[in-house]
Write an enzyme that holds these catalytic residues in place. Structure first.
Site, PDB file in Angstrom:
ATOM      1  N   HIS A 190       0.847  -1.234  -0.171  1.00  0.00           N
ATOM      2  CA  HIS A 190      -0.035   0.080   0.051  1.00  0.00           C
ATOM      3  C   HIS A 190       0.813   1.276  -0.017  1.00  0.00           C
ATOM      4  O   HIS A 190       0.464   2.285  -0.771  1.00  0.00           O
ATOM      5  CB  HIS A 190      -0.785   0.067   1.136  1.00  0.00           C
ATOM      6  CG  HIS A 190      -2.158  -0.992   1.368  1.00  0.00           C
ATOM      7  ND1 HIS A 190      -1.859  -2.215   1.658  1.00  0.00           N
ATOM      8  CD2 HIS A 190      -3.275  -0.925   0.930  1.00  0.00           C
ATOM      9  CE1 HIS A 190      -2.637  -2.953   1.713  1.00  0.00           C
ATOM     10  NE2 HIS A 190      -3.753  -1.944   0.896  1.00  0.00           N
ATOM     11  N   ASP A 218      -4.898  -5.876  -8.009  1.00  0.00           N
ATOM     12  CA  ASP A 218      -5.220  -5.076  -6.524  1.00  0.00           C
ATOM     13  C   ASP A 218      -5.204  -3.655  -6.812  1.00  0.00           C
ATOM     14  O   ASP A 218      -4.835  -3.274  -7.992  1.00  0.00           O
ATOM     15  CB  ASP A 218      -3.679  -5.379  -5.919  1.00  0.00           C
ATOM     16  CG  ASP A 218      -4.039  -5.276  -4.302  1.00  0.00           C
ATOM     17  OD1 ASP A 218      -5.261  -4.714  -3.794  1.00  0.00           O
ATOM     18  OD2 ASP A 218      -3.173  -5.679  -3.202  1.00  0.00           O
TER      19      ASP A 218
END
Length: 339
Positions: free
Chosen positions: A182, A251
């Site tokens: 992330h 993702d």
């Protein structure tokens, strides 16, 4: 013939649709919506929001991350799920009982998410915990590949019993890198032979029963210099060697681990070229709009096979089911012990 939709899945701002979002839902490049905690007050409100989305676009796939433990977007009106590592501990104490619990967990999760109006939850996590990754950690069923495989298969069986598709993540495995994709681009330098014998085991053994797979924004540098989600080599392996027939979800393309692929439009095109079917673009509306523009005219069919096809249960009806009551009580107790 399976209906086709656009390849983009994006997020929403709040607990109800804005006027801009009602218009955005009509974009031909859009194929799905993912809900986050900011979109949620309660299970009943989520059901109403999903119903509203479908009034505008009945063909969209509506998804959520509801794994248990740290990753449970819906908190009110559904069962509190423990981290999957606790199911792994039960499996070590009693394998048969642990598998029953994992299967019941998958069934309860699928029934509750269906009752909330959702098509899929991005589960199970099939990363093998290598002891290095804090972002995976107790989201994993454990440190043994065969244990992760067995419990993952049981949870998938439970989801399927509830009529819900299963999406395994994060191929080929995020559990042995310390960095969080992330906020960074993790690099895994282990030999491919080690990855095959460890991280890839659950995906290899469960490819035939998974309906979807989400690759990791991780570079496995001994095999390819690109993150797995942008790698034709990795996604080609998934399709050709592992014989995976389902939907490949990128993702989130807004994550730092994805930014190596360039601008949002360049990331989208790179992911599609690599073999992704559906592109997630979250927490960055400008990037989402750029990706939508880049994907006009592109379509996917595989994601439509993941839509919930049964008559949906109601939230109120679940408590009448003995299996739900038993599993709810066990999981609530486990979740309470994990706090």
């Amino acid at each position: 013939m399976t209906h086709s939709v656009g390849p983009v899945m994006l997020d929403l701002e709040g607990i109800s649709l804005t006027s801009d979002e009602r218009e955005l839902l009509q974009n031909d490049a859009l194929g799905g919506v993912i809900l986050f905690a900011r979109n949620i007050q309660s299970a009943a409100q989520v059901r109403a929001l999903c119903d509203t989305i479908r009034q505008h676009r009945p063909d969209l796939l509506i998804a959520i991350d509801q794994e248990g433990g740290r990753v449970q977007r819906i908190q009110q009106g559904v069962t509190r799920l423990p981290p999957m590592a606790l199911l792994g501990q039960h499996y070590l104490q009693d394998m048969a009982e642990g598998l029953v619990l994992a299967r019941d967990t998958g069934w309860l999760l699928g029934m509750e998410m269906a009752a909330c109006g959702l098509d899929i939850t991005f589960a199970p996590v099939l990363d093998v915990d290598g002891g290095a990754s804090s972002v995976i950690g107790d989201r994993s069923f454990g440190q043994n590949p065969q244990q992760v495989t067995a419990l993952g298969q049981a949870l998938i069986q439970g989801l399927h019993e509830a009529g819900m598709a299963a999406v395994g993540k994060h191929f080929p495995g995020h559990g042995s890198v310390a960095e969080d994709s992330h906020i960074a681009l993790p690099i895994d330098g282990r030999p491919l032979s080690v990855i095959r014998q460890h991280d890839l085991v659950p995906f290899t053994q469960l490819a035939s029963v998974l309906d979807g797979v989400m690759p990791a924004h991780v570079i496995f540098q001994t095999f390819d210099e690109r993150p797995a989600g942008f790698s034709p080599a990795w996604l080609g392996m998934l399709r050709e060697s592992l014989k995976f027939k389902g939907c490949i979800f990128s993702d989130d393309l807004s994550m730092v681990g994805a930014q190596v692929a360039g601008s949002p439009a360049e990331r989208a095109n790179a992911a599609l070229r690599a073999g992704c079917d559906m592109l997630l673009v979250c927490n960055d509306r400008a990037a989402a709009l750029e990706v939508l523009d880049a994907c006009i005219g592109k379509v996917t069919r595989r994601s439509m096979k993941l839509r919930y096809a049964r008559a949906r249960p109601t939230l109120e009806s679940l408590s009448a089911l003995g299996r739900w009551r038993r599993t709810h009580a066990r999981l609530e107790a486990l979740a309470g012990s994990a706090r």
